[in-house]
Design a protein around this motif. Structure first.
Motif, short mmCIF file in Angstrom:
data_model
loop_
_atom_site.label_atom_id
_atom_site.label_comp_id
_atom_site.label_asym_id
_atom_site.label_seq_id
_atom_site.Cartn_x
_atom_site.Cartn_y
_atom_site.Cartn_z
N ASP A 83 0.83 -1.20 0.00
CA ASP A 83 0.00 0.00 0.00
C ASP A 83 0.86 1.25 0.00
O ASP A 83 0.60 2.23 0.70
CB ASP A 83 -0.92 -0.01 1.23
CG ASP A 83 -2.05 1.01 1.11
OD1 ASP A 83 -2.28 1.49 -0.01
OD2 ASP A 83 -2.68 1.31 2.12
N TRP A 129 -1.37 10.97 5.98
CA TRP A 129 -2.30 10.00 5.44
C TRP A 129 -3.45 9.78 6.42
O TRP A 129 -3.24 9.64 7.61
CB TRP A 129 -1.55 8.69 5.22
CG TRP A 129 -2.30 7.59 4.56
CD1 TRP A 129 -2.94 6.56 5.17
CD2 TRP A 129 -2.48 7.38 3.16
NE1 TRP A 129 -3.51 5.73 4.24
CE2 TRP A 129 -3.23 6.21 3.00
CE3 TRP A 129 -2.05 8.08 2.04
CZ2 TRP A 129 -3.57 5.72 1.74
CZ3 TRP A 129 -2.40 7.60 0.79
CH2 TRP A 129 -3.16 6.43 0.66
N ALA A 138 -7.13 6.64 2.56
CA ALA A 138 -7.19 5.18 2.45
C ALA A 138 -8.41 4.74 1.65
O ALA A 138 -8.35 3.78 0.88
CB ALA A 138 -7.20 4.55 3.83
N CYS A 195 -7.67 5.46 -1.97
CA CYS A 195 -6.68 4.50 -2.43
C CYS A 195 -7.34 3.15 -2.72
O CYS A 195 -7.08 2.52 -3.74
CB CYS A 195 -5.59 4.37 -1.37
SG CYS A 195 -4.17 3.40 -1.88
N ARG A 196 -8.21 2.72 -1.81
CA ARG A 196 -8.93 1.46 -2.00
C ARG A 196 -9.84 1.52 -3.23
O ARG A 196 -9.86 0.61 -4.06
CB ARG A 196 -9.76 1.16 -0.75
CG ARG A 196 -10.57 -0.13 -0.83
CD ARG A 196 -11.72 -0.13 0.15
NE ARG A 196 -12.68 0.92 -0.16
CZ ARG A 196 -13.81 1.12 0.53
NH1 ARG A 196 -14.07 0.36 1.58
NH2 ARG A 196 -14.65 2.07 0.19
N ARG A 200 -5.21 -2.88 0.92
CA ARG A 200 -5.97 -1.64 0.89
C ARG A 200 -7.26 -1.74 1.69
O ARG A 200 -7.67 -0.79 2.35
CB ARG A 200 -6.24 -1.24 -0.56
CG ARG A 200 -5.03 -0.57 -1.19
CD ARG A 200 -5.12 -0.48 -2.70
NE ARG A 200 -4.03 0.33 -3.23
CZ ARG A 200 -2.75 -0.05 -3.28
NH1 ARG A 200 -2.42 -1.25 -2.84
NH2 ARG A 200 -1.82 0.75 -3.77
N SER A 234 -6.10 -1.56 5.37
CA SER A 234 -5.65 -0.21 5.73
C SER A 234 -6.83 0.73 5.95
O SER A 234 -6.82 1.55 6.88
CB SER A 234 -4.73 0.35 4.66
OG SER A 234 -3.53 -0.38 4.58
N TYR A 235 -7.83 0.63 5.09
CA TYR A 235 -9.01 1.48 5.24
C TYR A 235 -9.71 1.20 6.56
O TYR A 235 -10.06 2.12 7.30
CB TYR A 235 -9.95 1.23 4.06
CG TYR A 235 -11.28 1.92 4.17
CD1 TYR A 235 -11.36 3.31 4.22
CD2 TYR A 235 -12.46 1.18 4.22
CE1 TYR A 235 -12.59 3.95 4.32
CE2 TYR A 235 -13.69 1.81 4.31
CZ TYR A 235 -13.75 3.20 4.37
OH TYR A 235 -14.96 3.83 4.47
#
Length: 361
Positions: A171, A237, A242, A245-246, A278, A281-282
């Motif tokens: 990521d 960030w 996130a 990004c996802r 991803r 991370s979200y």
């Protein structure tokens, strides 16, 4: 009898310099461009109506045939980048972010592998982090850097798809725009930078670039700088980053034109494997956890309200889990990277081209 103006040779490099109120750093940036050992370049400046004297400073080069000055609408960071790219005519492109710098030999060394191999679409090198006054900073190495650096002590060619997989696993972007150049023809496959991705458009574009690049050349040595200062556009960030990004990864995996190898789509659960980091991370950045409720109840309730409105699925998912912290879906992200490289067909490890000469990090 009229005399014709001598025609400059077609530029090898288009140096793209988007600007917005970057006057404080332009002298260093222009010096690093004007002293390049590779001299066959054009400089495309797109200024988004700066108010700090940037345009007035740049006007001193208005009569230099290599320099093309444009004022463009103020429509966001990546819209400014795109304005430069639309005007580029060189074989190769380098995006010269206004607050960063580079060594005099940068363009020459980045051009060399692309000159020698048509399959190399991108060349990149390491960089030094500096502060607003140009003093070098020491940054903590990312997991991506720790994973890749055993191969990065020398000139290497890397399968672009392999770098894509490693980027999926961590990521994290595989390089910084301040230290890489690419073939302008690549834009026919990747398109321009998206302007609906906030500060994550370069990460999304980098993923498309890797899928479109048969080979990426690594040049050892820290030949550029990345400046960290209070007025720069990038920031810490967060959950919204996130999410973008996802979502951008989902869009890419659903895009039939992205160049995702068909063999990858035959792997059971291929989409979920590529999305794993991803998605985690979200969820990890949502702050919907019991320990947050205990330590900062106000923040926890605010996040419940925010996430409940924006992403009810995630809110109820955490509610049913009694707001437990999401468990790691793998023993480590390094192990996940190795798994992806072993599962999805690609050429790995990178191919060494020359003996070690300069360290990357």
């Amino acid at each position: 009898m009229a005399t014709s103006t001598p025609q400059l040779p077609a530029p090898k490099f288009s140096i793209c310099l988007p600007t917005l109120n970057a006057r404080a750093f332009l002298e260093e940036r222009l010096e690093s461009i004007l002293t390049q050992t590779l001299t066959n370049w054009e400089l495309i400046v797109c200024d988004s109506h700066s108010t700090d004297g940037t345009w007035e400073y740049l006007s001193q080069w208005a009569h230099d045939p290599r320099v093309h000055l444009h004022r463009v609408p103020k429509e966001g960071l990546y819209a400014g980048w795109n304005e430069c790219l639309k005007r580029a005519t060189g074989k190769y492109v380098y995006i010269a972010t206004a607050d960063d710098t580079c060594m005099p030999e940068l363009l020459e060394r980045l051009a060399e592998p692309m000159d020698g191999n048509e399959n190399i679409a991108v060349a990149y090198c390491g960089y030094r982090a500096i502060d607003g006054q140009g003093q070098e900073l020491t940054l903590r190495r990312t997991t991506f850097q720790r994973f890749i650096e055993p191969w990065m002590d020398a000139r290497h060619d890397v399968d672009g798809r392999a770098l894509f997989l490693v980027t999926c696993a961590f990521d994290h972007n595989w390089g910084s725009v301040t230290g890489f150049a690419f073939r302008r023809a690549l834009l026919e496959r990747t398109g321009l930078f998206r302007t609906d991705m906030g500060m994550n458009a370069d990460c999304e574009w980098a993923l498309r670039t890797l899928l479109a690049s048969p080979l990426v050349a690594f040049i050892p040595g820290r030949l550029a700088t990345w400046r960290l200062h209070e007025t720069q556009a990038s920031r810490d960030w967060g959950m919204e980053d996130a999410r973008l990004c996802r979502d951008s990864m989902r869009d890419l995996l659903n895009d039939a034109q992205a160049g995702l190898p068909e063999a990858w789509k035959t792997v059971p659960g291929w989409r979920e494997q590529l999305m794993l980091k991803r998605e985690w991370s979200y969820e990890e950045l949502s702050s919907l956890f019991r320990f947050v409720a205990r330590s900062n109840p106000r923040r926890f309730l605010a996040q419940c309200w925010r996430v409940g409105k924006q992403d009810p699925r995630l809110f109820f998912h955490q509610l049913f889990r009694l707001f437990a912290f999401p468990p790691m879906p793998t023993t480590s992200w390094e192990a996940h990277a190795q798994h992806l490289l072993a599962t999805f067909p690609c050429d790995w490890p990178p191919v060494s081209i020359s003996p070690a000469d300069r360290p990357l990090f």
